[in-house]
Design an enzyme around this catalytic site. Sequence first.
Site, PDB file in Angstrom:
ATOM      1  N   ASP A 302      70.091 -55.366  57.841  1.00  0.00           N
ATOM      2  CA  ASP A 302      69.629 -56.443  58.710  1.00  0.00           C
ATOM      3  C   ASP A 302      68.114 -56.311  58.849  1.00  0.00           C
ATOM      4  O   ASP A 302      67.504 -55.372  58.360  1.00  0.00           O
ATOM      5  CB  ASP A 302      70.335 -56.373  60.066  1.00  0.00           C
ATOM      6  CG  ASP A 302      70.389 -57.717  60.768  1.00  0.00           C
ATOM      7  OD1 ASP A 302      69.598 -58.611  60.415  1.00  0.00           O
ATOM      8  OD2 ASP A 302      71.214 -57.892  61.679  1.00  0.00           O
ATOM      9  N   GLU A 502      70.389 -63.655  69.933  1.00  0.00           N
ATOM     10  CA  GLU A 502      70.389 -62.189  69.874  1.00  0.00           C
ATOM     11  C   GLU A 502      70.082 -61.577  71.237  1.00  0.00           C
ATOM     12  O   GLU A 502      70.577 -62.035  72.264  1.00  0.00           O
ATOM     13  CB  GLU A 502      69.426 -61.733  68.773  1.00  0.00           C
ATOM     14  CG  GLU A 502      69.827 -62.235  67.395  1.00  0.00           C
ATOM     15  CD  GLU A 502      69.056 -61.592  66.265  1.00  0.00           C
ATOM     16  OE1 GLU A 502      68.622 -60.436  66.391  1.00  0.00           O
ATOM     17  OE2 GLU A 502      68.906 -62.250  65.215  1.00  0.00           O
TER      18      GLU A 502
END
Length: 821
Positions: A302, A502
């Site tokens: 990621d 997020e």
Amino acid sequence: MFKNFLQILSLLPFISMLYSGDLKDTESNLLDERIESYLSSMTLEDKVGQIFMIEISHISPEEVSEYKIGAILNGGGSFPYGKKNHSVKDWQLLADKYFISSKNGDDGKGIPVLWGTDAVHGHNNLRGAVLYPHNIGLGATRNIDLIRDISSAVAQDVYLSGLDLTFAPAVSVPVDDRWGRTYEGFSEDPELVAKMGKAAVEGYQGELNKDFLKKGKVLATAKHFIGDGGTLNGVDKGNTVLTQNDLIDIHGQGYFSTIESGVQFIMASFNSWNGEKLHGHEYLLTNLLKKDMGFKGVVLGDWNGHQEVDGCLVSSCPEAINAGLDMFMVTDSWKSLYENTLAQAKSGKISISRLNDAVRRVLRVKLLYGLFNKERPAYRYKSFPNETIDSKSHRDLARQAVRESLVLLKNNNKTLPLNPSKKILVIGKGAKDISKISGGWSFTWQGTGTTNKNFPGATTIYQGLERFVKKAKGEIYYSIDGKSQSKPDSAIIVIGEDPYAEYQGSVNDLSFNNNEFDHLAIAKELRKQGVDIIYLFISGRPLWVNKELNTADAFVATWLPGTEGDGIAEVLFAQTQDGLKTDFKGKLPFSWPKDVNQSTLNFWESSYEPLFKYGYGLTLKDNIFIDLLEEDTQFVKDSRLGDVLLQGWPTKGYQVIVGSPSGESIFNKKIMISKNNEVSVRIIDGKLQEDAYRVSFTKGPSNWSLQNTTGLNLQTEEQASGILTFDFRLLKEDLDNPLFYRLDCGTNCDLEIDIRPFILSLEEKKWQTIGLPLKCLKNKGADLRSIDSLIGFSSMGKWKFDIGKIYLEGGEGGKSIFPCN
């Protein structure tokens, strides 16, 4: 209830047999031969380049060719040529440049580059693309075929724009709804997540033995492996503390199903499992995922996630590759990471066998996808000459998804459906704001900083309602704050969460606060006049809304419906635009709390007392009356230890202040420079995306501070040995002028500590996690019962530094503790 670990492992030989797609034995052998042929001709530099995926803002097409880079990506809010007002052609032309450059290489036989994007609810970075409901809304539909159709439509959009890979689906199982990524999960039910994840992969990539990776299909990514939705207290990128069986049973179901459907990428998660970061977890990435589960595709990192592994930097992390990561995802530090990775491969710090395995996996995916033989990206649309990015068929599909995702929580006295020939008042900016109903990952990363002009072709909730009312010759009017000149028959109040993505969406509890207008007072006043009240609640998670439910005749959970807001009107009026009858079909994908403290509320847990159970959802045929609910609730939290005070843009209750000789200002844009250039502050990518501040003082007095809008009492935390912890990176020091830490606690209570000697003792240009014990601050005279600003920095001199995550915690492990003397 769920398939247990051993039951699933018994299926793995079958899964492994399926995994190469439609290949027969002879074809599989030929594929292996082609992989080995490419591998044997590659230099070490070629191999290292193939395990890199780099954000397009930081690498040119020429550099992709020079370094033999394997993949590129565009982050959220990153556009071709930096153009916000872009077209599909811009994407195609830039994709052409990268693709052609990578294929040309030194000898004209280069390995073509892949381009990945976060197309998580539509091709959501592309202006004009159709945006579908986020996964939480799709989970409410329970419609597996619909998920497959939507993913297929999104794949076509990605393909037509010249890109190859989507970082979807998320097969997360959110356990604590305080998590800022809850809406990325289909459900709290691992089995539903597995089914929908499988269908999504089949839509993106095509189905095995049918249309697997044919034209119009793209590569898919199951994410984030593993346990991202199970962290303690719902902390984003936190620690998931579970036994292996529980980890697999709850958070692993979606990986078995997507591997079975042939998913080609699996993204490693930011979180830890029992204290060890996933990006460096050899047992989970290699032993479990690759060996036991039979995954033959690419394990992708990621966003700079490798740097969180113990012993790693963003520019150096052999531990991640050795643990089983096959491809770094990296931003501005890619060149130094490349050089270090190459040196580590040469020295043996990264084993050649592990590097070769990673490159084989990358080559296998590219060959299965047919990338070597694909036409250039700008020509791919010719395979679909009658299709456009915003086609009517895609908008119809999205509108269907909106209709089926709506969950009717309350409908006393059968208030719904509405009669469009009546007088209807619509209240709240969410009724006319596409960004509000689309949420995060909508044109920009956070879904903020946009207007309706960024979503051409989209339809607001109000436009959908207005269309029906005008056709029926009724009356409809809009008020942003509830003020009305005449009495309506019904009032639709649109409220909910503002967009987030997020960690910036993580919250401390499940309370709902509306800062736009006093919706409760308006609802109560209108009800006194005999007006029916219908709430449309926009959110990325269930929230405690007992007060709203008590002032509502009808209450609809809309989730985050996307660009086709008119799908909501089609259910409120019980008919489509074409006159077909409709009804509420949505069922809760997550249990709904009866108390503000029920952040972990899952039907499979032993203690389960929701307000509305998992799977609840009324239809227009139901005649169920919801009595008044308890409104007295108090957030129960013994301590603020564990709270994140700042990580990137300020969250509710906090603001960043920038001060200079020219005056003080609230930081509210990405770059802020004082009038005479005494201080500059800008948002940067520190360890994550837009999670840090770069502060530069050139002339004093200059300061940077985090202020809380209400008084902060940390007396309890001080008694519990709490520590103010923050990430700090020194870039340039001033040996003649001190750098002060500042705490403001009211009249005659400001605290100032010269931290220059301590800061200079730390390694320069490297992130350091610094801890300031609250007891130390108290001993130096701070009143911790009423704090206006817990942390700030000031100087008369020239200093340059980065400030990252700021949080409160207990204990002293792994930090540079400021000496209190």
